[in-house]
Design an enzyme around this catalytic site. Structure first.
Site, PDB file in Angstrom:
ATOM      1  N   PRO A  15      -4.104 -15.935  -3.053  1.00  0.00           N
ATOM      2  CA  PRO A  15      -5.181 -15.133  -3.629  1.00  0.00           C
ATOM      3  C   PRO A  15      -4.609 -14.016  -4.503  1.00  0.00           C
ATOM      4  CG  PRO A  15      -4.796 -14.500  -1.359  1.00  0.00           C
ATOM      5  CD  PRO A  15      -3.931 -15.690  -1.616  1.00  0.00           C
ATOM      6  N   SER A 264       1.386  -4.370   0.086  1.00  0.00           N
ATOM      7  CA  SER A 264       1.597  -5.813   0.192  1.00  0.00           C
ATOM      8  C   SER A 264       0.313  -6.513   0.621  1.00  0.00           C
ATOM      9  CB  SER A 264       2.708  -6.115   1.190  1.00  0.00           C
ATOM     10  OG  SER A 264       2.183  -6.091   2.499  1.00  0.00           O
ATOM     11  N   LYS A 265       0.359  -7.824   0.529  1.00  0.00           N
ATOM     12  CA  LYS A 265      -0.809  -8.630   0.904  1.00  0.00           C
ATOM     13  C   LYS A 265      -1.166  -8.428   2.367  1.00  0.00           C
ATOM     14  CE  LYS A 265      -0.205 -12.062  -2.629  1.00  0.00           C
ATOM     15  NZ  LYS A 265      -0.417 -13.399  -3.104  1.00  0.00           N
ATOM     16  N   ARG A 266      -0.164  -8.097   3.164  1.00  0.00           N
ATOM     17  CA  ARG A 266      -0.413  -7.946   4.598  1.00  0.00           C
ATOM     18  C   ARG A 266      -0.964  -6.564   4.965  1.00  0.00           C
ATOM     19  NH1 ARG A 266       3.762 -10.985   3.890  1.00  0.00           N
ATOM     20  NH2 ARG A 266       5.068  -9.172   3.562  1.00  0.00           N
TER      21      ARG A 266
END
Ligand code: GLU
Length: 507
Positions: A15, A264-266
């Protein structure tokens, strides 16, 4: 100046993170400010990292954001195809031209041979070994092998990659719009693969060939691509395109809220806020990551917030529509320093946009939530509810959560308010007030307020003596919008009814 043409060039590997949306947004604002074109190019040369659904996701997300594309995989354009896997046939001739001109070479090394080289170098004390002007002489490539051997291998169909022949001790310079001059010595650069044995170019070659053939005037991308830029500059030079080289602008990183490293994505789900524009479900694990759209954010607020992550208008104005952003945007006002992501500010933007909307507009969204909860209400009524609640809400869903009492009588009463404000003599006052209100023929907010105050005065009571009890009777809560507005909207019958229920239930 020739036409401004910028591109957003994501790889469909998952994504689109908000950092990517910010890059797309700045490209768009820059292009539209200059009357230029915004292009979307899908960079899918690394097929091992391809994630199904990622391309559709990003197209849908850009659409939701209001970032309009002039040329893309969706509607095409003069310089298509706009997906690198569909341009595959274009790249090899350029790689071969580089070999012919002595700027690149064939490399036949297997992955075992590459590993062995790295180990050899490490043992000799080189901490991060590279394929470069020193090591290339010991490897299986067209610079080290005899011409016959090379031909033999090519004729036999041995797999090969094409590597750039990095010159020794040359200075590569580039003048980045945001960072100024960037200088790198080629001794610090390696012989990057530009064409892979699977028949695909690597990012570097494809990116340069596409930017050139698509007539891109400005490359605006994240800071993480700055280390690749000197190689790109060399490729422009070696391909004879130096005069058509786009200008570069490397955008600052978006940092975690505490400033410690890249967002970050996390981080999103870890810290409790979305890092994706729209919700994403991993096609393999089915794991879902939250998105701003589904989280109830107003897209204009999301865009406004993103626009400030790295740019500022140089004035105190904070609220900008897309059109205003287009007019105000310039790369001169984009900073070099990383921009800390501020989730509270994001919510603040949403609140500002929510307040600026009319009750009627907000009612359309609130009606959706009401329906989901099995509540039927008249549009006009819901619009007035929104008008009354919007100052206290950040999201439309808050209006449902905090304003359930508009749609049904409370079933419980705020304990603290009861404890502090519902005294022995309270029922008597509530009862008398109820009778007074029942006698009103004009049940407007102003009239209810006048009657209420008259009653207080006649009985020598302070506001605090009766208002909280009145409020808790109607809403079940200790706080909320103007109670006279609420009572008026509920109407006389419902108001009286609720006061009676409260008198029965409380105590
Ligand atoms: N494909 C690269 C990415 O995924 C594009 C970098 C660039 O804009 O040159 O971000």
């Amino acid at each position: 100046m020739s036409e401004v043409r910028v591109r957003f060039a994501p790889s469909p590997t998952g994504p689109l993170h908000i950092g990517g949306v910010r890059t797309a947004l700045y490209n768009y604002l820059f292009a539209k400010n200059k009357g230029g074109k915004m292009i979307l190019r899908i960079e899918d040369t690394d097929q091992t990292r391809f994630v199904p659904g990622a391309e559709e996701y990003l197209i849908d997300a850009l659409k939701w954001c209001g970032i309009e594309l002039d040329e893309s995989v969706v509607d095409g354009g003069e310089y298509g195809p706009y997906k690198q896997s569909e341009r595959k046939a274009m790249y090899l001739p350029y790689a071969e031209q580089l070999v012919k001109d002595g700027f690149a070479y064939y490399a036949f090394d297997t992955s075992e041979e590459l590993t062995a080289m790295r180990e050899r170098m490490k043992a000799a004390g080189v901490p991060s070994p590279q394929y470069n002007s020193v090591t290339r002489t010991t490897m299986q490539n067209s610079l080290a092998l005899s011409e016959d051997e090379v031909q033999k291998r090519l004729d036999a169909g041995d797999p090969y990659a094409i590597r750039i022949k990095m010159p020794r001790n040359e200075e590569v310079r580039l003048n980045d719009i945001i960072r100024g001059w960037v200088l790198v010595n080629t001794n610090n650069m390696d012989d990057k693969v530009i064409f892979k044995s699977d028949g695909m170019p690597t990012y570097h070659l494809a990116n340069v060939v596409d930017d050139y053939t698509m007539k891109i005037s400005h490359v605006i991308r994240g800071e993480e691509w700055l280390p690749s830029a000197p190689l790109h500059v060399l490729l422009y030079k070696y391909l004879g395109w130096e005069n058509a080289m786009p200008e570069f602008a490397h955008l600052p990183l978006i940092l975690k809220p505490d400033g410690n490293g890249k967002l970050s994505k996390r981080d999103g789900d870890r810290l409790g806020f979305p890092v994706f524009p729209t919700q994403w479900t991993n096609p393999e694990t089915k794991e879902t990551s939250s998105g701003y759209r589904e989280g109830g954010y107003i897209k204009e607020a999301f865009i406004n917030m993103l626009s400030f992550l790295g740019w500022n208008p140089g004035t105190t104005q904070e609220i900008f529509s897309m059109q205003e952003l287009i007019e105000a945007f310039s790369l001169d006002r984009v900073g070099k320093a990383g921009a800390k992501f501020d989730f509270d500010k994001t919510r603040w933007f949403n609140q500002q946009y929510l307040r600026a909307k009319s009750g009627e507009v907000l009612a359309q969204d609130l009606q959706v939530i009401l329906k989901e909860n099995g509540v039927e209400a008249d549009d006009k009524f819901v619009a007035t509810v929104c008008e009354q609640l919007k100052e206290r809400a950040t999201f439309v869903k808050d209006m449902w959560e905090e304003g359930k009492y508009y749609f049904s009588a409370p079933t419980s009463y705020d304990e603290k308010t009861i404890r502090k404000k519902w005294k022995e003599d309270t029922p008597k006052y509530v009862l008398e007030l109820k009778d007074r209100l029942a006698g009103l023929s004009d049940f407007s907010s102003e009239n209810i307020e006048i009657e209420f105050k008259k009653y207080l005065e006649e009985n020598e009571l302070g506001m605090g003596k009766l208002l909280p009890a009145f409020r808790v009777s109607l809403t079940g809560l200790g706080m909320g919008p103007s109670l006279f507005d609420i009572a008026s909207l509920l109407g006389k019958e419902e108001t009286i009814n609720r006061m009676e229920i409260a008198l029965e239930k409380i105590n």
